[in-house]
Scaffold this active site. Structure first.
Site, short mmCIF file in Angstrom:
data_model
loop_
_atom_site.label_atom_id
_atom_site.label_comp_id
_atom_site.label_asym_id
_atom_site.label_seq_id
_atom_site.Cartn_x
_atom_site.Cartn_y
_atom_site.Cartn_z
N LYS A 55 0.84 -1.21 0.00
CA LYS A 55 0.00 0.00 0.00
C LYS A 55 0.87 1.26 0.00
O LYS A 55 0.62 2.19 -0.76
CB LYS A 55 -0.92 0.00 1.23
CG LYS A 55 -2.05 -1.02 1.13
CD LYS A 55 -2.80 -1.22 2.47
CE LYS A 55 -3.84 -2.34 2.33
NZ LYS A 55 -4.50 -2.67 3.61
N GLN A 99 -4.10 -0.87 9.66
CA GLN A 99 -4.21 -2.25 9.18
C GLN A 99 -4.81 -3.15 10.26
O GLN A 99 -4.40 -3.10 11.43
CB GLN A 99 -2.81 -2.76 8.77
CG GLN A 99 -2.80 -4.13 8.13
CD GLN A 99 -3.46 -4.19 6.76
OE1 GLN A 99 -3.55 -3.19 6.05
NE2 GLN A 99 -3.96 -5.35 6.39
N ASP A 122 -10.74 3.59 4.44
CA ASP A 122 -11.22 2.21 4.53
C ASP A 122 -12.75 2.15 4.50
O ASP A 122 -13.33 1.08 4.26
CB ASP A 122 -10.76 1.57 5.85
CG ASP A 122 -9.59 0.61 5.66
OD1 ASP A 122 -9.46 0.02 4.58
OD2 ASP A 122 -8.84 0.44 6.63
N1 GUN Z 1 -7.02 -6.23 6.83
C1 GUN Z 1 -7.56 -7.03 5.87
N2 GUN Z 1 -8.30 -6.29 5.01
C2 GUN Z 1 -8.21 -5.01 5.42
C3 GUN Z 1 -8.74 -3.78 4.93
O1 GUN Z 1 -9.46 -3.72 3.93
N3 GUN Z 1 -8.41 -2.68 5.64
C4 GUN Z 1 -7.63 -2.72 6.74
N4 GUN Z 1 -7.39 -1.58 7.36
N5 GUN Z 1 -7.12 -3.84 7.22
C5 GUN Z 1 -7.41 -4.98 6.56
#
Ligand code: GUN
Length: 301
Positions: A55, A99, A122
């Site tokens: 990311k 995350q 998100d």
């Molecule tokens: N962990 C697994 N998928 C996601 C997501 O879409 N966003 C975040 N912040 N953590 C994750």
């Protein structure tokens, strides 16, 4: 029947990223604003570290201001909340992603609700969940995986899905529920199926659009699919692959691809389907956030 057309998520994700780059260059050239993304990770979970690194890297490639905060597994909840408060108040940051999962001693809900809704790329904050649920999508942030799945569906079936029957298997807050709301907003007749659903194969066979997001390897079989349906496989499951050698594994989705592809009209593969779209939509959401601050019309993805 003709075998299904494979939906190339890598290709569509590359197109989304190209649009993000172009609009970022325009924004940076014409305003004082550079989209800024802050990614926060707590602890050393190897899969999470890989996701977070990709990311941050993609954000740089897009021309964003990209910062990563790596906190150790023992970080106190209060310290994480105070970092979020700092990022909420930092005008160089337009998107904040913490995350998940977080270590057990941290209350995930508390942390998510501490993120400013207008930086919640998100789309997990109650404000954004509520906007999506009430159809206020143009001012919301939509969670990245369902948003990316929707882009793939629209590439195949167009933007107005009026009257189509959609079945979403899985009711998570991250994928199933927001996916169902997006399909409803696009005028589908939507059913959410889950572990208590009766006769799931028969229900799945009613779907013009079938979305699988349960985390069970190859659960959706060919005879669950309506002929000509669009099948979107959100699952990413690692299973043993002894045919590749001892101890080897491979990735499969929640759909038995070969079986379903004999019946479906269009289908996403795993890997190379929804996966690449998730990160692309995170970049899209961050650009949209910066465009809102700059009072510019964001691109439509
Ligand atoms: N962990 C697994 N998928 C996601 C997501 O879409 N966003 C975040 N912040 N953590 C994750």
């Amino acid at each position: 029947m003709e075998p299904a057309v494979r939906i190339d998520g890598k290709q569509v994700a590359a197109e989304v990223i190209a649009t993000v780059k172009k609009h970022t260059a325009g924004l940076v050239g014409e305003t004082e604003i550079t989209p800024g993304l802050a990614v926060v990770i707590v602890g050393e979970d190897p899969a999470s570290q890989v996701y977070v690194a990709s990311k941050s890297k993609m954000a740089k490639e897009c021309g964003f201001h990209s910062v990563q905060h790596t906190l150790d597994a023992g970080t106190k909840q209060a310290d994480l909340l105070s970092l979020i408060e700092t990022l909420n108040n930092d005008p160089a940051i337009h998107g904040i992603l913490v995350q998940l999962p977080l270590p057990d001693h941290i209350d995930e809900g508390r942390v998510i609700q501490a993120i400013a809704p207008d930086k919640d790329v998100d789309g997990f904050h109650f404000i954004n969940v509520g906007k999506l649920g009430t159809g206020e999508i143009s001012s919301a942030f939509v969670p990245c995986t369902p948003a990316g799945s929707m882009v793939l569906i629209e590439r195949v079936r167009g933007r107005d899905l009026s009257g189509l029957t959609a079945v979403v298997i899985g009711r998570s807050n991250i994928v199933g529920k927001p996916m169902a709301n997006l399909l409803l907003a696009a005028n589908c007749t939507v059913t959410i199926a889950h572990s208590r659903t009766r006769d799931l194969p028969a229900l799945a066979r009613t779907a013009d659009i079938l979305v699988a997001a349960v985390g069970r390897p190859q659960m959706v079989r060919g005879d669950w699919v309506k002929p000509g349906a669009t099948v979107i496989d959100v699952g990413i499951n690692r299973i043993p692959a002894p045919e590749r050698g001892e101890g080897k594994t491979r990735l499969v989705g929640d759909v038995d691809y070969d079986g379903a592809a004999e019946v479906a009209g269009t289908i996403t593969p795993v890997p190379g389907g929804v996966g690449p779209m998730t990160i692309a939509m995170l970049m899209a959401n961050t650009l949209v956030s910066a465009c809102r601050i700059a009072n510019r019309q964001p691109p439509v993805f």
